[in-house]
Design a protein around this motif. Structure first.
Motif: not given
Length: 86
Positions: A1-21
């Protein structure tokens, strides 16, 4: 990926939240990775400086959801991380 580590972690958290729901999965951060689980399934999302690794283990009863889960992860990675898949 080409995101900053912070942005990548935020996107991963959103992915996990989406899967959780969608799949009734519990998740939480453990250091630099997300651990998720539910009865019959567990895994992790590891966010690196330039890569992301997703591991999921599905029990026998959830194998019928495998393709749906994979499609959701691929869609999310394509949209949010700019990943391409063959």
């Amino acid at each position: 990926h080409a995101l900053s580590r912070e942005d990548a972690q935020r996107a991963a958290d959103e992915l996990a939240g989406d899967l959780a729901q969608k799949f009734e999965i519990d998740y939480g951060w453990e250091g630099d990775h997300i651990h998720f689980e539910r009865p019959g399934a567990s895994g992790s999302i590891m966010v690196g400086d330039r890569d992301i690794h997703i591991t999921a283990r599905l029990g026998f009863m959830l194998m019928f959801l495998r393709h749906r889960i994979e499609e959701e992860i691929v869609r999310y990675l394509s949209e949010h991380f700019g990943c391409t898949f063959p």
